[in-house]
Motif scaffolding. Structure first.
Motif, PDB file in Angstrom:
ATOM      1  N   MET A 260       0.810  -1.220   0.000  1.00 50.10           N
ATOM      2  CA  MET A 260       0.000   0.000   0.000  1.00 50.10           C
ATOM      3  C   MET A 260       0.840   1.265   0.000  1.00 50.10           C
ATOM      4  N   SER A 261       1.993   1.245   0.649  1.00 51.54           N
ATOM      5  CA  SER A 261       2.831   2.453   0.651  1.00 51.54           C
ATOM      6  C   SER A 261       3.347   2.748  -0.758  1.00 51.54           C
ATOM      7  N   PHE A 262       3.705   1.706  -1.510  1.00 56.42           N
ATOM      8  CA  PHE A 262       4.147   1.903  -2.891  1.00 56.42           C
ATOM      9  C   PHE A 262       3.018   2.494  -3.737  1.00 56.42           C
ATOM     10  N   PHE A 263       1.826   1.930  -3.605  1.00 60.80           N
ATOM     11  CA  PHE A 263       0.701   2.398  -4.409  1.00 60.80           C
ATOM     12  C   PHE A 263       0.264   3.803  -4.000  1.00 60.80           C
ATOM     13  N   THR A 264       0.322   4.095  -2.707  1.00 55.82           N
ATOM     14  CA  THR A 264      -0.043   5.446  -2.252  1.00 55.82           C
ATOM     15  C   THR A 264       0.912   6.477  -2.823  1.00 55.82           C
ATOM     16  N   LYS A 265       2.204   6.194  -2.775  1.00 55.97           N
ATOM     17  CA  LYS A 265       3.201   7.115  -3.326  1.00 55.97           C
ATOM     18  C   LYS A 265       3.038   7.268  -4.841  1.00 55.97           C
ATOM     19  N   ALA A 266       2.754   6.151  -5.544  1.00 53.01           N
ATOM     20  CA  ALA A 266       2.570   6.220  -6.990  1.00 53.01           C
ATOM     21  C   ALA A 266       1.338   7.046  -7.352  1.00 53.01           C
ATOM     22  N   VAL A 267       0.253   6.873  -6.601  1.00 58.29           N
ATOM     23  CA  VAL A 267      -0.970   7.650  -6.842  1.00 58.29           C
ATOM     24  C   VAL A 267      -0.715   9.133  -6.630  1.00 58.29           C
ATOM     25  N   ILE A 268       0.013   9.479  -5.583  1.00 58.77           N
ATOM     26  CA  ILE A 268       0.299  10.896  -5.312  1.00 58.77           C
ATOM     27  C   ILE A 268       1.118  11.492  -6.451  1.00 58.77           C
ATOM     28  N   GLY A 269       2.102  10.745  -6.932  1.00 61.97           N
ATOM     29  CA  GLY A 269       2.890  11.239  -8.059  1.00 61.97           C
ATOM     30  C   GLY A 269       2.032  11.475  -9.286  1.00 61.97           C
ATOM     31  N   ALA A 270       1.099  10.564  -9.558  1.00 63.57           N
ATOM     32  CA  ALA A 270       0.212  10.729 -10.706  1.00 63.57           C
ATOM     33  C   ALA A 270      -0.787  11.871 -10.491  1.00 63.57           C
ATOM     34  N   LEU A 271      -1.260  12.048  -9.266  1.00 55.43           N
ATOM     35  CA  LEU A 271      -2.197  13.146  -8.980  1.00 55.43           C
ATOM     36  C   LEU A 271      -1.532  14.503  -9.187  1.00 55.43           C
ATOM     37  N   LYS A 272      -0.256  14.596  -8.852  1.00 58.45           N
ATOM     38  CA  LYS A 272       0.463  15.853  -9.077  1.00 58.45           C
ATOM     39  C   LYS A 272       0.581  16.156 -10.571  1.00 58.45           C
ATOM     40  N   ALA A 273       0.702  15.108 -11.380  1.00 55.72           N
ATOM     41  CA  ALA A 273       0.798  15.303 -12.823  1.00 55.72           C
ATOM     42  C   ALA A 273      -0.565  15.560 -13.459  1.00 55.72           C
ATOM     43  N   TYR A 274      -1.636  14.999 -12.860  1.00 59.97           N
ATOM     44  CA  TYR A 274      -2.993  15.137 -13.411  1.00 59.97           C
ATOM     45  C   TYR A 274      -3.939  15.555 -12.284  1.00 59.97           C
ATOM     46  N   PRO A 275      -3.906  16.834 -11.914  1.00 58.93           N
ATOM     47  CA  PRO A 275      -4.602  17.318 -10.709  1.00 58.93           C
ATOM     48  C   PRO A 275      -6.120  17.225 -10.762  1.00 58.93           C
ATOM     49  N   LEU A 276      -6.731  17.110 -11.949  1.00 65.66           N
ATOM     50  CA  LEU A 276      -8.187  17.029 -11.992  1.00 65.66           C
ATOM     51  C   LEU A 276      -8.711  15.753 -11.342  1.00 65.66           C
ATOM     52  N   LEU A 277      -7.870  14.746 -11.207  1.00 62.80           N
ATOM     53  CA  LEU A 277      -8.298  13.538 -10.510  1.00 62.80           C
ATOM     54  C   LEU A 277      -8.233  13.708  -8.997  1.00 62.80           C
ATOM     55  N   ASN A 278      -7.738  14.843  -8.551  1.00 63.06           N
ATOM     56  CA  ASN A 278      -7.699  15.175  -7.128  1.00 63.06           C
ATOM     57  C   ASN A 278      -8.679  16.316  -6.844  1.00 63.06           C
ATOM     58  N   ALA A 279      -9.771  16.333  -7.592  1.00 65.63           N
ATOM     59  CA  ALA A 279     -10.724  17.442  -7.503  1.00 65.63           C
ATOM     60  C   ALA A 279     -12.114  16.916  -7.175  1.00 65.63           C
ATOM     61  N   GLU A 280     -13.068  17.819  -7.077  1.00 65.02           N
ATOM     62  CA  GLU A 280     -14.476  17.454  -6.960  1.00 65.02           C
ATOM     63  C   GLU A 280     -15.330  18.546  -7.592  1.00 65.02           C
ATOM     64  N   ILE A 281     -16.550  18.193  -7.955  1.00 68.48           N
ATOM     65  CA  ILE A 281     -17.477  19.136  -8.574  1.00 68.48           C
ATOM     66  C   ILE A 281     -18.358  19.739  -7.492  1.00 68.48           C
ATOM     67  N   GLN A 282     -18.426  21.065  -7.466  1.00 66.38           N
ATOM     68  CA  GLN A 282     -19.315  21.780  -6.548  1.00 66.38           C
ATOM     69  C   GLN A 282     -20.192  22.713  -7.375  1.00 66.38           C
ATOM     70  N   GLY A 283     -21.405  22.267  -7.671  1.00 68.07           N
ATOM     71  CA  GLY A 283     -22.295  23.067  -8.515  1.00 68.07           C
ATOM     72  C   GLY A 283     -21.735  23.168  -9.925  1.00 68.07           C
ATOM     73  N   GLU A 284     -21.437  24.392 -10.340  1.00 67.98           N
ATOM     74  CA  GLU A 284     -20.853  24.609 -11.660  1.00 67.98           C
ATOM     75  C   GLU A 284     -19.353  24.881 -11.587  1.00 67.98           C
ATOM     76  N   ASP A 285     -18.770  24.638 -10.408  1.00 72.68           N
ATOM     77  CA  ASP A 285     -17.345  24.875 -10.207  1.00 72.68           C
ATOM     78  C   ASP A 285     -16.598  23.554 -10.021  1.00 72.68           C
ATOM     79  N   ILE A 286     -15.313  23.581 -10.309  1.00 71.00           N
ATOM     80  CA  ILE A 286     -14.417  22.464 -10.035  1.00 71.00           C
ATOM     81  C   ILE A 286     -13.458  22.893  -8.929  1.00 71.00           C
ATOM     82  N   LEU A 287     -13.462  22.171  -7.833  1.00 68.03           N
ATOM     83  CA  LEU A 287     -12.567  22.467  -6.717  1.00 68.03           C
ATOM     84  C   LEU A 287     -11.365  21.529  -6.817  1.00 68.03           C
TER      85      LEU A 287
END
Length: 431
Positions: A260-287
Motif C-alpha cells: 500500500m505504501s508503494f501504491f499510495t506514493k505512486a498515486v500521489i505522483g500521478a495526482l500531481k501530474a494530473y490534478p483534476l483527478l484530485n478534484a471534486e465538482i461543486q455546482g458549476e465549479d471544479i474544486l
C-alpha cells in the motif's frame, strides 16, 4: 433524576439506531458506565451514564431509530432497587407484561395504549402526527406517499416510528374495509415475499451502515458519468525491493513493508501530474485540491469503510504503513472516529486481498477517481519479440468521473501509476 439522551454525533449525523442496551431497569450504574451502543451511518457510538444511580426506565428498544437529543431512558437516584420500567403504563397493564424487561416493553404493548387514552380511536396521535414521528418515519412516509395522520403508532407514547410506517403498508386501509368482496385483494399479498413457499429462507434487517453504503453507491452511479480504464503492472521490481529490504525495514520501523505504501506514493505522483483527478465538482465549479488525503478502503464486519491517511504526500513509507495499519485495526474493532472517515481526495481499494483478478471500483463521491488493485498472478509475458518470461503481474483499474476527467487524461494517469510502480526508485522523486 437524569434523562438518558442521544448525544450530538457530528454535523452530518442527526439520528441513529440503538444496536444494544447494556443495562436494564433496576440496574445500578456509575458515572461513565456504558449504557447503550448507537449505530449511525458512519460509526458506532457508546452512550455513557452522566450520573450515578438506578436505571428507572428504558423508553426505546434495541433496533429503534432515535434522533439526536431524544430521551431514550431515565436514571434515578438509588442504589439498585428494581424500579418499574414504565411507571405510567404499569397500573393499567395486566400481570403478564409487568414481568417483561423494560427494553422489550415497546414491542409488547400494541393493544395497551388503546384502552387507557381513547378506546375507540386508535390513531389518536393524528392530531400532530408529523411532529410526533421520528425523522426516519417521516422520510419513509414521504417516499411511500403515506399520510402520517392515518398511521397507527405502536409506541405507548404515541410516537410514530419507521416500523409503524412499514406495518401500515401491510394493513388494510379504512376505505377498503367496507368493501364486501375483500377476497380479490388477497392475491396481491404473495408479491411481497421473494422466497417460494415451503422453501427455507431467512429475512435479515439491513444494518444502518449497510443501508448507507447501498444508498451512497447508487447515488454515485446515478450522479457521476463513471467510466473505468484498465492497465497492468509488472510487480517484479517491487517484489525485489520488498525481498531485499523487508526485514531491515521491519526491524527499523517496527512495521511491515507492504504494497500500500508503494501504491499510495505512486498515486500521489500521478495526482500531481494530473490534478483534476484530485478534484471534486461543486455546482458549476471544479474544486482542485492541492493536498493529498488518500482514502484506503477497508473491509470491516459491518461493511466497507474508507478511513483517510492525511497529507500522505508528506509521509514516509513507514509512516504510511503505520497509519494504514492503525486505521485498519480501528475499522475492524469498530472504533473509527468521524474524523478518521471525513474528507479524502482520492481512494485506493484492494480487491486482490480477497482474490479478485479484475473489477471496476465505484467512485467514493464526491471524489472523482478511485484506483483498484487486484491479485498478483504469475503469467507469461512477452519481454521482446523473441523472449517470454513468467512475471508477477497485477491488473489495475481506474474509475473516474467523465464530467471533468477526459478519457485521455485518465489513461495517462493510470500509465503514470504503472511507470512509477515498475520503477520504485522513481517514487522517491515523484511520490
Amino acid at each position: 433524576m437524569s434523562d438518558i439522551k442521544v448525544p450530538e454525533m457530528g454535523e452530518s449525523i442527526v439520528e441513529g439506531t440503538i444496536s444494544k442496551w447494556h443495562v436494564k431497569a433496576g440496574d445500578s450504574v456509575n458515572v461513565g458506565d456504558v449504557l447503550a451502543e448507537l449505530e449511525t451511518d458512519k460509526v458506532n457510538i457508546e452512550i455513557s451514564a452522566e450520573q450515578a444511580g438506578t436505571i428507572e426506565s428504558l423508553l426505546r428498544a434495541e433496533g429503534d431509530t432515535v434522533a439526536v437529543g431524544e430521551t431514550i431512558g431515565t436514571i434515578g437516584s438509588g442504589s439498585g432497587a428494581v424500579a418499574p420500567s414504565q411507571p405510567a403504563a404499569a397500573p393499567a397493564a395486566p400481570a403478564a407484561p409487568a414481568s417483561q424487561p423494560a427494553a422489550e416493553q415497546p414491542e409488547m404493548k400494541p393493544a395497551v395504549p388503546a384502552s387507557p387514552p381513547v378506546a375507540a380511536s386508535a390513531p389518536a396521535p393524528a392530531s400532530d402526527a408529523s411532529a410526533s414521528a421520528t425523522p426516519a418515519a417521516r422520510k419513509l412516509a414521504r417516499e411511500r406517499g403515506i399520510d402520517l395522520s392515518q398511521v397507527q403508532a405502536v409506541d405507548p407514547l404515541g410516537r410514530i416510528r419507521q416500523s409503524d410506517i412499514e406495518a401500515h403498508g401491510t394493513r388494510p386501509t379504512a376505505p377498503a374495509a367496507p368493501a364486501a368482496p375483500a377476497a380479490p385483494a388477497q392475491p396481491a399479498a404473495p408479491a411481497q415475499p421473494a422466497a417460494e413457499a415451503g422453501k427455507p429462507a431467512e429475512r435479515r434487517k439491513m444494518s444502518r451502515r449497510r443501508l448507507t453504503i447501498a444508498k451512497r453507491l447508487v447515488e454515485a452511479q446515478h450522479t457521476a458519468a463513471m467510466l473505468t480504464t484498465f492497465n497492468e503492472v509488472d510487480m517484479t521490481a517491487i517484489l525485489d525491493v520488498r525481498k531485499r529490504r523487508k526485514q531491515a525495514f521491519q526491524e527499523k520501523h517496527d512495521v511491515g513493508l507492504g504494497f500500500m505504501s508503494f501504491f499510495t506514493k505512486a498515486v500521489i505522483g500521478a495526482l500531481k501530474a494530473y490534478p483534476l483527478l484530485n478534484a471534486e465538482i461543486q455546482g458549476e465549479d471544479i474544486l482542485v485540491k492541492q493536498y493529498y488525503d488518500i482514502g484506503i478502503a477497508v473491509s470491516a464486519k459491518e461493511g466497507l469503510v474508507v478511513p483517510v491517511v492525511r497529507d500522505a504526500d508528506r509521509l514516509s513509507f513507514a509512516q504510511i504503513e503505520k497509519q494504514i495499519g492503525e486505521l485498519a485495526s480501528k475499522a475492524r474493532a469498530n472504533t473509527l472516529s468521524l474524523n478518521d472517515l471525513q474528507g479524502g481526495t482520492f481512494t485506493i481499494t484492494n480487491g486482490g486481498v480477497f482474490g479478485s483478478l479484475l473489477s471496476t471500483p465505484i467512485l467514493n463521491a464526491p471524489q472523482v477517481g478511485i484506483l483498484g488493485m487486484h491479485k498478483i498472478q504469475v503469467r507469461p509475458v512477452a519481454i521482446n519479440d523473441t523472449e517470454m518470461e513468467n512475471r508477477p503481474m497485477m491488473y489495475i483499474a481506474l474509475s473516474y468521473d467523465h464530467r471533468i476527467v477526459d478519457g485521455a487524461e485518465a489513461v495517462r494517469f493510470l500509465v503514470t501509476v504503472k511507470q512509477l510502480l515498475e520503477d520504485p526508485e522513481s517514487l522517491l522523486l515523484e511520490g
